[in-house]
Design a protein around this motif. Structure first.
Motif, short mmCIF file in Angstrom:
data_model
loop_
_atom_site.label_atom_id
_atom_site.label_comp_id
_atom_site.label_asym_id
_atom_site.label_seq_id
_atom_site.Cartn_x
_atom_site.Cartn_y
_atom_site.Cartn_z
N ILE A 6 7.89 31.99 21.87
CA ILE A 6 8.63 31.02 21.53
C ILE A 6 8.84 30.30 22.84
O ILE A 6 8.95 29.00 22.83
CB ILE A 6 10.34 31.47 21.32
N ILE A 7 8.82 30.79 23.95
CA ILE A 7 8.78 30.14 25.45
C ILE A 7 7.46 29.28 25.43
O ILE A 7 7.77 27.99 25.55
CB ILE A 7 9.00 31.19 26.57
N ILE A 8 6.41 29.68 24.96
CA ILE A 8 5.30 28.95 25.06
C ILE A 8 5.29 27.60 24.06
O ILE A 8 4.79 26.56 24.63
CB ILE A 8 4.09 29.60 24.63
N VAL A 9 5.94 27.83 23.07
CA VAL A 9 6.01 26.78 21.96
C VAL A 9 7.07 25.89 22.70
O VAL A 9 6.75 24.63 22.45
CB VAL A 9 6.78 27.08 20.63
N VAL A 10 8.08 26.24 23.08
CA VAL A 10 9.00 25.01 23.56
C VAL A 10 8.49 24.56 24.94
O VAL A 10 8.54 23.40 24.90
CB VAL A 10 10.39 25.89 24.36
N VAL A 11 7.77 25.14 25.69
CA VAL A 11 7.16 24.41 26.89
C VAL A 11 6.08 23.48 26.45
O VAL A 11 6.13 22.17 27.01
CB VAL A 11 6.64 25.35 27.80
N LEU A 12 5.31 24.02 25.63
CA LEU A 12 4.21 22.76 25.12
C LEU A 12 4.78 21.67 24.35
O LEU A 12 4.41 20.54 24.53
CB LEU A 12 3.19 23.52 24.15
N ALA A 13 6.01 22.04 23.67
CA ALA A 13 6.75 21.08 22.88
C ALA A 13 7.25 19.80 23.99
O ALA A 13 7.14 18.70 23.71
CB ALA A 13 7.87 21.31 22.06
N LEU A 14 7.92 20.27 25.04
CA LEU A 14 8.18 19.21 26.06
C LEU A 14 7.18 18.59 26.87
O LEU A 14 7.70 17.41 26.78
CB LEU A 14 9.03 20.32 26.99
N ILE A 15 6.35 19.39 26.85
CA ILE A 15 4.94 18.39 27.67
C ILE A 15 4.57 17.35 26.68
O ILE A 15 4.40 16.11 27.14
CB ILE A 15 3.94 19.44 28.08
N VAL A 16 4.23 17.84 25.52
CA VAL A 16 3.84 16.83 24.44
C VAL A 16 4.66 15.80 24.27
O VAL A 16 4.38 14.24 24.22
CB VAL A 16 3.30 17.53 23.25
N ALA A 17 5.99 15.98 23.93
CA ALA A 17 7.05 14.96 23.90
C ALA A 17 7.09 14.01 24.79
O ALA A 17 7.42 12.86 24.56
CB ALA A 17 8.19 15.63 23.49
N GLY A 18 7.14 14.71 26.14
CA GLY A 18 7.41 13.75 27.15
C GLY A 18 6.07 12.54 27.55
O GLY A 18 6.36 11.39 27.78
N ALA B 143 15.54 13.02 21.66
CA ALA B 143 15.96 13.18 22.97
C ALA B 143 14.90 12.38 24.10
O ALA B 143 15.61 11.77 24.86
CB ALA B 143 16.12 14.69 23.16
N PHE B 144 13.67 12.45 23.76
CA PHE B 144 12.98 11.70 24.84
C PHE B 144 13.03 10.22 24.45
O PHE B 144 12.71 9.44 25.67
CB PHE B 144 11.37 12.27 24.63
N GLN B 145 13.27 9.79 23.29
CA GLN B 145 13.43 8.38 22.96
C GLN B 145 14.82 8.01 23.92
O GLN B 145 14.74 6.61 24.23
CB GLN B 145 13.61 7.88 21.65
N ILE B 146 15.60 8.45 24.20
CA ILE B 146 16.81 8.28 25.08
C ILE B 146 16.23 7.77 26.32
O ILE B 146 16.73 7.06 27.06
CB ILE B 146 17.82 9.56 25.00
N PHE B 147 15.42 8.73 26.91
CA PHE B 147 14.90 8.55 27.99
C PHE B 147 13.79 7.20 28.10
O PHE B 147 13.99 6.76 29.23
CB PHE B 147 14.17 9.89 28.67
N VAL B 148 13.25 7.17 27.08
CA VAL B 148 12.58 5.89 27.22
C VAL B 148 13.61 4.57 27.13
O VAL B 148 13.18 3.62 27.90
CB VAL B 148 11.63 5.63 25.71
N SER B 149 14.66 4.56 26.30
CA SER B 149 15.65 3.49 26.59
C SER B 149 16.01 3.35 27.78
O SER B 149 16.35 2.33 28.32
CB SER B 149 16.89 3.95 25.58
N ALA B 150 16.35 4.49 28.67
CA ALA B 150 16.85 4.30 29.88
C ALA B 150 15.85 4.07 30.98
O ALA B 150 16.27 3.44 32.24
CB ALA B 150 17.78 5.61 30.23
#
Length: 345
Positions: free
Chosen positions: A5-17, A153-160
């Motif tokens: 689960i931790i690996i999935v979360v970390v990979l998802a964060l990297i890809v999403a960013g 959530a990452f689109q919020i950072f794009v907006s800002a």
């Protein structure tokens, strides 16, 4: 299992960013920016859809124009402009029924520059559809639906973001303008528009307000537990109401991550708005961000017998009525409690 689960979360964060700004950049590269920036679409253009979604049929008659428009921008749990998250529907319905002199506009997916649902016309549409279905059905694997929230959530950072934000926010403003036209808005009359942003939707509202104000309409922002940066759009709005529960800590994320909200930047957009009285902080009492006792919750009941989501809708209405933008359709009903003046700082 935990390690997986931790690996999935970390990979998802990297890809999403990495891919977060891609949609906005592609929108700009395809020439949608235009030479004039934001502009009012024609009625026909307002009913057009991007990519492979079929255009809507233009109705013979549009809704009658009202004196005020309230545009609802959902939080990061949304995945389509056609369906609000289930938990949000009762509050939005209550607000729609009770608010007078106002058209409620909500068919906007504020995390897509083309208003395209995650579940349609995308490379990963099948994945998003399955995740949205699991989330709705409370499937045992519904925890994976956090990927929808993560993507949004990452689109919020794009907006800002100062680099990509202007393009993203312009595109969202164009989508809001189209939604207003579909709802009967007459640009020549310049009726006031309030952007009601829930959680991350408040930052999208602030970014879009910069361009919507350029169309000549009076724009206001109603932040419902919003995660807000010191966005240039705050300089162009007439009022900003920042509603939050006393026990809700999530809006503090915006205060921490957006350095220009800090007191050491007295001339930032946020601090100027506070100083000149356009930014007003409104307490909603002992409400949490989500879950039981949250803004959209049905329980536990409050001391006066209302559900938390009823209180949320009542406070939003009270603010707009006090500002002279709306009326209360239930004003003469003795069974509906009155809040009195909102607790504004």
């Amino acid at each position: 299992m935990i390690a997986q689960i931790i690996i999935v979360v970390v990979l998802a964060l990297i890809v999403a960013g990495l891919v977060a700004p891609t949609e906005a950049v592609n929108w700009w590269r395809r020439g949608h920016l235009g030479e004039q920036g934001i502009q009012w679409p024609t009625v026909e253009e307002a009913f057009q859809h991007a990519d492979d979604e079929p255009d809507e049929e233009v109705p013979d008659e549009l809704p009658a124009e009202t004196d005020h428009y309230l545009v609802y921008l959902s939080g990061i749990g949304i995945s389509s402009p056609h369906q609000l998250p289930v938990v949000e529907i009762p509050m939005v319905q209550r607000l729609t029924e009770r608010i007078g002199g106002t058209m409620m506009v909500w068919r906007i997916y504020p995390y897509s520059v083309a208003n395209t649902a995650l579940t349609q016309g995308r490379l990963l549409s099948r994945l998003w559809r399955k995740l949205a279905q699991w989330k709705f059905e409370r499937h045992p694997m519904r925890w994976l639906a956090f990927l929808i929230n993560l993507r949004n959530a990452f689109q919020i950072f794009v907006s800002a973001d100062q680099r990509y934000g202007p393009v993203f926010n312009l595109a969202i403003a164009q989508q809001i303008a189209a939604a207003l036209i579909r709802s009967g808005y007459q640009p020549a009359n310049r009726k006031p528009v309030t952007l009601l942003g829930w959680s991350g939707g408040a930052q999208i509202a602030a970014g879009a307000a910069y361009y919507l104000a350029a169309l000549g309409m009076p724009v206001r922002i109603l932040s419902m537990a919003g995660i807000l940066s010191s966005d240039p759009g705050l300089d162009r709005v007439q009022d900003i109401w920042h509603l939050r529960g006393d026990t809700d800590k999530l809006p503090n994320v915006g205060a921490v991550l957006s350095m220009r909200r800090w007191p050491i930047f007295p001339n930032s957009e946020w601090n100027r708005a506070k100083r000149d009285g356009r930014l007003k902080l409104v307490s909603l009492g002992d409400l949490r961000h989500t879950g039981p006792g949250g803004y959209f919750a049905s329980e536990p009941l409050l001391p006066d017998g209302r559900q938390p989501r009823q209180l949320t809708a009542d406070y939003i209405l009270e603010v707009l009525v006090d500002a002279g933008l709306a009326t209360d359709n239930f004003a003469d009903r003795p069974d509906v409690p009155r809040l009195g003046q909102p607790d504004v700082e």
